[in-house]
Scaffold this motif. Structure first.
Motif, PDB file in Angstrom:
ATOM      1  N   ALA A  45      38.136-119.787  18.647  1.00 39.19           N
ATOM      2  CA  ALA A  45      38.447-118.543  17.943  1.00 39.19           C
ATOM      3  C   ALA A  45      39.514-117.757  18.689  1.00 39.19           C
ATOM      4  O   ALA A  45      40.431-117.194  18.086  1.00 39.19           O
ATOM      5  CB  ALA A  45      37.183-117.707  17.775  1.00 39.19           C
ATOM      6  N   LEU A  46      39.404-117.732  20.001  1.00 40.34           N
ATOM      7  CA  LEU A  46      40.324-116.930  20.799  1.00 40.34           C
ATOM      8  C   LEU A  46      41.726-117.541  20.796  1.00 40.34           C
ATOM      9  O   LEU A  46      42.728-116.841  20.653  1.00 40.34           O
ATOM     10  CB  LEU A  46      39.791-116.836  22.234  1.00 40.34           C
ATOM     11  N   LEU A  47      41.812-118.846  20.938  1.00 41.63           N
ATOM     12  CA  LEU A  47      43.117-119.484  21.096  1.00 41.63           C
ATOM     13  C   LEU A  47      43.817-119.720  19.765  1.00 41.63           C
ATOM     14  O   LEU A  47      45.037-119.746  19.697  1.00 41.63           O
ATOM     15  CB  LEU A  47      42.976-120.818  21.848  1.00 41.63           C
ATOM     16  N   PHE A  48      43.039-119.908  18.701  1.00 44.03           N
ATOM     17  CA  PHE A  48      43.670-120.210  17.424  1.00 44.03           C
ATOM     18  C   PHE A  48      43.496-119.090  16.407  1.00 44.03           C
ATOM     19  O   PHE A  48      43.910-119.200  15.257  1.00 44.03           O
ATOM     20  CB  PHE A  48      43.171-121.556  16.892  1.00 44.03           C
ATOM     21  N   GLY A  49      42.834-118.007  16.839  1.00 48.62           N
ATOM     22  CA  GLY A  49      42.875-116.772  16.067  1.00 48.62           C
ATOM     23  C   GLY A  49      42.079-116.753  14.787  1.00 48.62           C
ATOM     24  O   GLY A  49      42.375-115.964  13.888  1.00 48.62           O
ATOM     25  N   TYR A  50      41.070-117.591  14.670  1.00 53.54           N
ATOM     26  CA  TYR A  50      40.339-117.622  13.409  1.00 53.54           C
ATOM     27  C   TYR A  50      38.878-117.976  13.636  1.00 53.54           C
ATOM     28  O   TYR A  50      38.563-118.849  14.448  1.00 53.54           O
ATOM     29  CB  TYR A  50      40.972-118.652  12.470  1.00 53.54           C
ATOM     30  N   ALA A  51      37.999-117.276  12.944  1.00 54.06           N
ATOM     31  CA  ALA A  51      36.579-117.628  12.929  1.00 54.06           C
ATOM     32  C   ALA A  51      36.145-117.748  11.480  1.00 54.06           C
ATOM     33  O   ALA A  51      36.461-116.869  10.675  1.00 54.06           O
ATOM     34  CB  ALA A  51      35.754-116.554  13.631  1.00 54.06           C
ATOM     35  N   GLY A  52      35.457-118.821  11.123  1.00 57.10           N
ATOM     36  CA  GLY A  52      35.045-119.005   9.740  1.00 57.10           C
ATOM     37  C   GLY A  52      33.802-119.860   9.639  1.00 57.10           C
ATOM     38  O   GLY A  52      33.478-120.616  10.562  1.00 57.10           O
ATOM     39  N   ALA A  53      33.109-119.751   8.514  1.00 50.22           N
ATOM     40  CA  ALA A  53      31.826-120.435   8.356  1.00 50.22           C
ATOM     41  C   ALA A  53      31.980-121.952   8.268  1.00 50.22           C
ATOM     42  O   ALA A  53      31.016-122.680   8.488  1.00 50.22           O
ATOM     43  CB  ALA A  53      31.105-119.909   7.118  1.00 50.22           C
ATOM     44  N   THR A  54      33.182-122.428   7.957  1.00 52.47           N
ATOM     45  CA  THR A  54      33.386-123.876   7.884  1.00 52.47           C
ATOM     46  C   THR A  54      32.918-124.556   9.165  1.00 52.47           C
ATOM     47  O   THR A  54      32.371-125.652   9.142  1.00 52.47           O
ATOM     48  CB  THR A  54      34.882-124.186   7.689  1.00 52.47           C
ATOM     49  N   PHE A  55      33.138-123.860  10.296  1.00 52.10           N
ATOM     50  CA  PHE A  55      32.797-124.452  11.584  1.00 52.10           C
ATOM     51  C   PHE A  55      31.291-124.540  11.813  1.00 52.10           C
ATOM     52  O   PHE A  55      30.858-125.111  12.798  1.00 52.10           O
ATOM     53  CB  PHE A  55      33.457-123.667  12.718  1.00 52.10           C
ATOM     54  N   ALA A  56      30.514-123.936  10.928  1.00 47.13           N
ATOM     55  CA  ALA A  56      29.061-124.009  11.062  1.00 47.13           C
ATOM     56  C   ALA A  56      28.460-125.029  10.111  1.00 47.13           C
ATOM     57  O   ALA A  56      27.251-125.195  10.055  1.00 47.13           O
ATOM     58  CB  ALA A  56      28.448-122.626  10.812  1.00 47.13           C
ATOM     59  N   THR A  57      29.296-125.741   9.356  1.00 46.57           N
ATOM     60  CA  THR A  57      28.749-126.693   8.380  1.00 46.57           C
ATOM     61  C   THR A  57      28.319-127.995   9.064  1.00 46.57           C
ATOM     62  O   THR A  57      28.707-128.275  10.194  1.00 46.57           O
ATOM     63  CB  THR A  57      29.796-127.038   7.309  1.00 46.57           C
ATOM     64  N   VAL A  58      27.543-128.773   8.334  1.00 45.99           N
ATOM     65  CA  VAL A  58      27.027-130.033   8.856  1.00 45.99           C
ATOM     66  C   VAL A  58      28.138-130.932   9.365  1.00 45.99           C
ATOM     67  O   VAL A  58      28.005-131.609  10.382  1.00 45.99           O
ATOM     68  CB  VAL A  58      26.295-130.801   7.738  1.00 45.99           C
ATOM     69  N   GLN A  59      29.245-130.915   8.636  1.00 47.82           N
ATOM     70  CA  GLN A  59      30.378-131.749   9.007  1.00 47.82           C
ATOM     71  C   GLN A  59      30.751-131.526  10.469  1.00 47.82           C
ATOM     72  O   GLN A  59      31.036-132.468  11.199  1.00 47.82           O
ATOM     73  CB  GLN A  59      31.532-131.338   8.106  1.00 47.82           C
ATOM     74  N   TYR A  60      30.747-130.263  10.883  1.00 45.07           N
ATOM     75  CA  TYR A  60      31.138-129.960  12.253  1.00 45.07           C
ATOM     76  C   TYR A  60      30.023-130.257  13.249  1.00 45.07           C
ATOM     77  O   TYR A  60      30.243-130.202  14.452  1.00 45.07           O
ATOM     78  CB  TYR A  60      31.651-128.513  12.358  1.00 45.07           C
ATOM     79  N   SER A  61      28.817-130.548  12.763  1.00 43.55           N
ATOM     80  CA  SER A  61      27.776-131.058  13.653  1.00 43.55           C
ATOM     81  C   SER A  61      27.937-132.554  13.861  1.00 43.55           C
ATOM     82  O   SER A  61      27.583-133.093  14.902  1.00 43.55           O
ATOM     83  CB  SER A  61      26.388-130.796  13.068  1.00 43.55           C
ATOM     84  N   ILE A  62      28.482-133.224  12.843  1.00 40.47           N
ATOM     85  CA  ILE A  62      28.618-134.672  12.925  1.00 40.47           C
ATOM     86  C   ILE A  62      29.843-135.054  13.748  1.00 40.47           C
ATOM     87  O   ILE A  62      29.847-136.077  14.421  1.00 40.47           O
ATOM     88  CB  ILE A  62      28.648-135.272  11.507  1.00 40.47           C
ATOM     89  N   PHE A  63      30.878-134.212  13.726  1.00 42.85           N
ATOM     90  CA  PHE A  63      32.100-134.522  14.488  1.00 42.85           C
ATOM     91  C   PHE A  63      31.840-134.858  15.955  1.00 42.85           C
ATOM     92  O   PHE A  63      32.274-135.905  16.427  1.00 42.85           O
ATOM     93  CB  PHE A  63      33.119-133.397  14.376  1.00 42.85           C
ATOM     94  N   PRO A  64      31.136-133.990  16.721  1.00 43.95           N
ATOM     95  CA  PRO A  64      30.962-134.323  18.139  1.00 43.95           C
ATOM     96  C   PRO A  64      30.190-135.625  18.330  1.00 43.95           C
ATOM     97  O   PRO A  64      30.480-136.383  19.259  1.00 43.95           O
ATOM     98  CB  PRO A  64      30.194-133.124  18.700  1.00 43.95           C
ATOM     99  N   LEU A  65      29.242-135.889  17.430  1.00 49.60           N
ATOM    100  CA  LEU A  65      28.516-137.165  17.505  1.00 49.60           C
ATOM    101  C   LEU A  65      29.491-138.326  17.360  1.00 49.60           C
ATOM    102  O   LEU A  65      29.465-139.301  18.124  1.00 49.60           O
ATOM    103  CB  LEU A  65      27.448-137.202  16.405  1.00 49.60           C
ATOM    104  N   LEU A  66      30.376-138.180  16.385  1.00 47.18           N
ATOM    105  CA  LEU A  66      31.352-139.227  16.124  1.00 47.18           C
ATOM    106  C   LEU A  66      32.299-139.397  17.307  1.00 47.18           C
ATOM    107  O   LEU A  66      32.557-140.517  17.766  1.00 47.18           O
ATOM    108  CB  LEU A  66      32.134-138.840  14.866  1.00 47.18           C
ATOM    109  N   TRP A  67      32.804-138.273  17.823  1.00 51.83           N
ATOM    110  CA  TRP A  67      33.743-138.343  18.956  1.00 51.83           C
ATOM    111  C   TRP A  67      33.081-138.996  20.160  1.00 51.83           C
ATOM    112  O   TRP A  67      33.681-139.826  20.844  1.00 51.83           O
ATOM    113  CB  TRP A  67      34.229-136.936  19.339  1.00 51.83           C
ATOM    114  N   VAL A  68      31.828-138.609  20.413  1.00 48.38           N
ATOM    115  CA  VAL A  68      31.138-139.141  21.580  1.00 48.38           C
ATOM    116  C   VAL A  68      30.871-140.632  21.399  1.00 48.38           C
ATOM    117  O   VAL A  68      31.104-141.432  22.302  1.00 48.38           O
ATOM    118  CB  VAL A  68      29.829-138.365  21.821  1.00 48.38           C
ATOM    119  N   LEU A  69      30.437-141.019  20.214  1.00 47.97           N
ATOM    120  CA  LEU A  69      30.162-142.439  20.001  1.00 47.97           C
ATOM    121  C   LEU A  69      31.442-143.262  20.073  1.00 47.97           C
ATOM    122  O   LEU A  69      31.452-144.371  20.592  1.00 47.97           O
ATOM    123  CB  LEU A  69      29.487-142.645  18.646  1.00 47.97           C
ATOM    124  N   LEU A  70      32.536-142.711  19.572  1.00 48.22           N
ATOM    125  CA  LEU A  70      33.804-143.439  19.622  1.00 48.22           C
ATOM    126  C   LEU A  70      34.306-143.564  21.045  1.00 48.22           C
ATOM    127  O   LEU A  70      34.787-144.609  21.462  1.00 48.22           O
ATOM    128  CB  LEU A  70      34.862-142.712  18.786  1.00 48.22           C
TER     129      LEU A  70
END
Lengths: 314, 432, 308
Positions: free
Chosen positions: A227-252
């Protein structure tokens, strides 16, 4: 060289290489790297819980969002300066992760996945419900003028990159320290066999709670930094999709490897970026790449590296 | 670097190549005496970064925004391009996601070296991308109908000159609803910021008409079944005001009809509830006699203007608002004109600023800020516009259509004055 | 609307949701129970069912019932074949490793979504119901004239929605017979309890897995065909069914088919009924927390056995 020395050099080397890359890479890629570093912090937080402790959470977006909104709302409504706002974000992430950890750790395995998923979903809906303050899905902008720390302009390419790198380096070293400490080894013991860890006299519940909290606060710090570096806060970042991303990144990248999250995040970012330059149907390429990776690099990229060439990777 | 830039973009650019070719030909043959470096520079295309919702929740809109944009660029290039230079569209998918949106803006600015960025619809993507556009000093022309620009929350580099915002649309509806349909209104809207704007601005406006909102029903996002919320509509409701977005809109309207059965109150909706959906789909028969706001009338009206005709032909839309190649493929007609008009404004702005390259970006913004009245024309087929340079927002007529024999027939057109409100910001005071 | 009719309406709507959910979740439950893998692409098989239903109905034309019945046969069959192929090509090769299955099925999810977007397009497309009458429902009150029956405003359901409930019950009953009374069911249950032992007794475990994966996907597709005349086919529609069926399977208790049905009914109904009492989004928040709390206090699920 001992393995410990090797791994020390590896961690320091990665950070130095990243710092140098800012001066070598074209502007577009160093800008991407700033974002990737923030997201890699999120993935590292996730890796501590999933890769080392063996707890698969589907609700880490809640922690990311807690950091993001803790910072965002503090700046928006109480005119906090960036440093104080980051602390507010971390405190909110801390409180949320203690509450979630306390309740969710009563469960294990798939039930833990669902409970964390549900808490995150409730968190997402709560952001929408209080749309009057959060502006719901639309979110809000943190104005450029407010994103100054002393003389450092966080909206300049250099200010942004090195702030991101500083956060990354802190978290990277913390993780490197933890996985070698008694605490980290105990977490691995829990991952490998929880019953045996209990019998060996570990307070498993307490260790797991500590892992959730460290993981949650680290994810929250990534949210606040985003939020600080890119100047935006929004609910999209709280969706399930953004919970799955770190799982995906870590597994990859490789679960339970300290540099795994960074590698996974870089890989996924450029997979999307380059394949979208080749064809509008870039999801097809991304999907195929994921399938092929599961077939041929079962432990993730860094995991394969460790298995084949560098058995000492922490 | 150049290889990277040129090779991969072929597919998404293919459609524009023809237009560019024509434009380039015109540009070079039109000025045969210019030599060497000057010629190379003048024939180099103006690059417009097009942030398009190809995937994600906005994909149905994105497809038509794409078609409209390609048509507008082709027309501009056929007429000689901008300042004698052809226009090239560099399209990037933002996945209807604010994070990817910001990344795409960065890509336009620092990898593709675009002159401007353009075309975003969903307001959370606008919010996510605008800060980066401001920091990178990249003029960012959105086509979103959100109130974000005029509310003062964005920055000097973000403008919305080609489409009106939700606040002006909504408040212009209140007099018609209050005078013709009823004073007691129940509002049904998505529990999103967009829905909250409808709720707040309409409640205020209808009270000025002596009316009252008797119930406000906010539907959670991603809901797929709606009937359970309708009992909250009070019995004494005279008008149901509905606006819904997302893939479940048809279910929403159908279930509304099934709920009321034969005894419905007056119904007034925003066409967003049925954008890209055929109004004659099974289950929508009850809409006969109800009213819709339309940004631009989907069905060609009896008094169709030559501008509307030209616009439809160029984009490939028939008189029913569907694709000329597939009558089942209904367009997002009430919104997509914004792409067409915005590009024409960009052209005018660049011409009056004498735009040569990225160093003139600030001049371009100032040139657009200096614009005011734009009469209805081929460049502005939706109708006349009045741009407010201080708030970076345009204002224009709104249409209210009645469903008559399965078609939307315009029954009231608001004036521009109906849509005006007090300035909330003056961007011109901000430094570049 | 008065409280009584409102509650009835919400319950009926909840029952429709529960019926579709039960079928979709049952598909996931079988896969989960027998193969022990989390199939993230399950929602996409649901979506494919709806999309294929649209194609079939669109190609056949004529009376809506013709297209619908054809879709009810072809869509699940096609989806089952696609799923079984995916099992052969991907999951079998990674030996159903839990972590790799997650990444692999996320990959499948991207592929299926993108292919659908390229062929079917981004629009939501309706399939016409074979029949769809609005049925008003009477209500009673004790007024001045004693007991009275009247027709409240808005209290109604459509014949098609009732049909969904009935069809789901019929299909689930057939599935129950398949699982408990036939040799196929016996083989599946044997594989579930101990795949090594089953192999030793000559069960072709690999082929059983492919069948199970296909059956699970087919059930999801069948649920989608039932619901597509009410909702519309859309390339992103698989998201919610995936999450909901995942929740249902865990709440019901891993591997317990009756538990899955009970949980589907509970979650479907509670979603409707809680919305009577609270504002919509608040109702969703409460329903979500309720589900989480059930698991916090009963981690093995409603019908699950506590494993030591």
């Amino acid at each position: 060289m001992t393995d410990i020395q090797r791994s020390n050099w590896l961690h320091i080397g990665v950070v130095i290489a990243l710092a140098c890359s800012f001066f070598i890479l074209p502007e577009y890629h160093s800008g991407n790297l700033a974002r990737i570093l923030v997201l890699a912090v999120y993935a590292m937080g996730y890796n501590l819980l999933f890769g080392y402790t063996g707890l698969l959470s589907l609700g880490h977006a809640l922690f990311f969002a807690a950091g993001m909104y803790g910072l965002g709302l503090a700046m928006q409504f109480f005119d906090f300066n960036p440093i104080a706002a980051v602390i507010a974000g971390l405190i909110l992430a801390l409180v949320v992760s203690i509450c979630v950890g306390f309740l969710a750790l009563r469960t294990t395995g798939v039930a833990f996945m669902i409970v964390t998923l549900m808490f995150a979903q409730a968190g997402y809906l709560t952001i929408l419900y209080f749309g009057e303050y959060t502006r719901g899905d639309e979110g809000f902008v943190i104005q450029q003028a407010d994103r100054m720390v002393g003389m450092i302009d966080l909206t300049s390419p250099m200010g942004r990159f090195f702030t991101a790198l500083l956060l990354f380096a802190i978290c990277f070293f913390i993780i490197a320290y933890i996985v070698r400490s008694g605490f980290g080894l105990a977490l691995v013991a829990i991952r490998e066999n929880e019953e045996r860890a209990t019998m060996l006299g570990y307070d498993v519940m307490r260790l797991k709670l500590q892992a959730v909290v460290i993981s949650g606060v680290m994810s929250g710090s990534a949210g606040a930094a985003y939020a600080l570096l890119f100047g935006y806060a929004g609910a999209t970042f709280a969706t399930v999709q953004y919970s799955i991303f770190p799982l995906l990144w870590v597994l990859l990248g490789g679960a339970g490897v300290t540099i795994g999250p960074l590698i996974g995040t870089i890989f996924m970012f450029y997979l999307i970026d380059y394949s979208s330059a080749i064809t509008p149907a870039y999801m097809l390429i991304a999907g195929l790449a994921l399938v092929l990776l599961t077939l041929f690099a079962p432990q993730g990229l860094a995991g394969e590296l460790r298995r084949r060439f560098l058995p000492w990777l922490p | 670097m150049t290889d990277k830039k040129k090779g991969p973009k072929l597919v998404s650019r293919r459609n524009t190549l023809k237009g560019i070719g024509a434009g380039a030909l015109l540009a070079t043959t039109g000025m045969p005496k210019m030599m060497g470096y000057a010629q190379a520079q003048t024939s180099e295309p103006i690059k417009i970064g097009f942030q398009v919702h190809r995937t994600g929740i906005g994909a149905a809109y994105g497809r038509w925004y794409d078609r409209t944009t390609q048509a507008a660029v082709k027309r501009i290039n056929d007429m000689g391009g901008i300042n004698g230079r052809p226009v090239e569209i560099v399209a990037e998918d933002d996945g209807t996601d604010p994070k990817r949106g910001a990344e795409v803006v960065e890509k336009f600015a620092s990898q593709h070296n675009c002159d401007i960025a353009f075309g975003t619809l969903f307001s959370h993507v606008v919010f996510g991308s605008a800060p980066r556009a401001g920091e990178l000093k990249l003029p960012y022309f959105v086509v979103s109908e959100g109130h974000h620009v005029a509310s003062g929350k964005l920055n000097r580099y973000t403008l919305q000159p080609g489409i009106t915002d939700v606040k002006s649309q909504v408040q212009a509806m209140a007099p018609f609803v209050g005078d013709n349909l009823g004073k007691k209104v129940t509002m049904i809207y998505p529990d999103f910021a967009f829905g909250h704007d409808h709720r707040d601005f309409f409640s205020e406006a209808i009270e000025r008409q002596g009316g009252q909102v008797v119930a406000k029903i906010a539907v959670p996002p991603a809901e797929t079944s709606f009937t359970k919320y309708f009992p909250k509509i009070p019995r004494d409701t005279e008008v149901v005001y509905h606006v819904m977005v997302g893939p479940a809109v048809l279910t929403f309207v159908k279930e509304l009809g099934e709920f009321f059965g034969p005894s419905r109150p007056e119904i007034f909706g925003f066409i967003d509830s049925l954008e890209a959906v055929d109004i004659n789909s099974p289950g929508l028969e009850f809409l006969e006699g109800t009213y819709f706001w339309e940004g631009m009338p989907r069905y060609a009206q009896a008094n169709q203007t030559s501008h509307d005709k030209l616009y439809r032909e160029a984009v490939g839309v028939d008189e029913n608002g569907a694709s000329t190649s597939d009558p089942k493929d209904v367009s997002t007609f009430a919104h997509m004109f914004g792409c067409w008009e915005t590009l024409n404004i960009v052209k005018k702005g660049m011409e009056s600023a004498g735009y040569k390259g990225p160093e003139d970006r600030a001049k371009l913004i100032e040139a657009v800020e200096a614009m005011s009245d734009m009469p209805m024309s081929d460049d502005h087929p939706q109708g006349a516009k009045r741009f407010n340079g201080k708030t970076h927002q345009t204002f224009g007529s709104q249409y209210i259509s009645k469903v008559t024999d399965g078609k939307l027939v315009v029954s009231h057109t608001t004036s521009i004055e109906d849509t005006l409100y007090e300035d909330e910001v003056d961007y011109t005071t901000q430094p570049f | 609307m008065e409280f009584g009719p409102h509650l009835i309406l919400a319950s009926l709507e909840g029952a429709v949701i529960a019926a579709v959910l039960a079928m979709t979740a049952m598909g996931l439950s079988i896969v989960f129970g027998i193969m022990r893998v989390v199939n993230v692409a399950h929602g996409e098989f649901f979506m494919l069912g709806a999309v294929i239903a649209w194609w079939v109905a669109h190609l056949l034309g004529g009376h809506p019932a013709v297209g619908f019945i054809a879709a009810l046969v072809f869509a699940p069959l096609l989806v089952a074949i696609i799923a079984a192929t995916a099992d052969r090509l991907v999951l079998q090769r990674i030996d159903y490793d839990p972590d790799r299955t997650i990444v692999g099925t996320i990959g499948l999810l991207y592929i299926i979504q993108q292919v659908t977007l390229m062929t079917f397009g981004p629009e939501a497309r309706p399939v016409e119901a074979p029949f769809n009458q609005r049925l008003a429902i009477p209500w009673f009150e004790f007024g001045e004239n004693g007991f009275e029956i009247y027709w409240p405003w808005g209290l109604s359901i459509t014949s098609y929605k009732l049909f969904i409930i009935v069809a789901a019950i019929a299909i689930l009953t057939a599935l129950w017979v398949l699982m408990t009374k036939t040799k196929i069911g016996l083989i599946m249950r044997a594989t579930q309890q101990d795949s090594e032992m089953a192999r030793a007794f000559g069960v072709p475990v690999k082929r059983v897995y492919a069948w199970v994966f296909g059956l699970g996907a087919g059930l999801a597709a069948m649920g989608a065909v039932l619901v597509v005349p009410v909702q519309q086919a859309h390339y992103l529609m698989g998201h919610d069914p995936l999450l909901l069926s995942f929740i249902v399977v865990i709440i019901g208790g891993l591997g317990s088919l009756p538990g899955t049905v009970i949980a589907a009914v509970l979650i479907g109904m509670s979603d409707g009924i809680i919305s009577v009492f609270f504002s919509p989004t608040l109702a969703k928040i409460l329903a979500t927390l309720l589900v989480a709390m059930v698991l916090v206090f009963r981690p093995q699920g409603l019908m699950g056995k506590l494993r030591s």
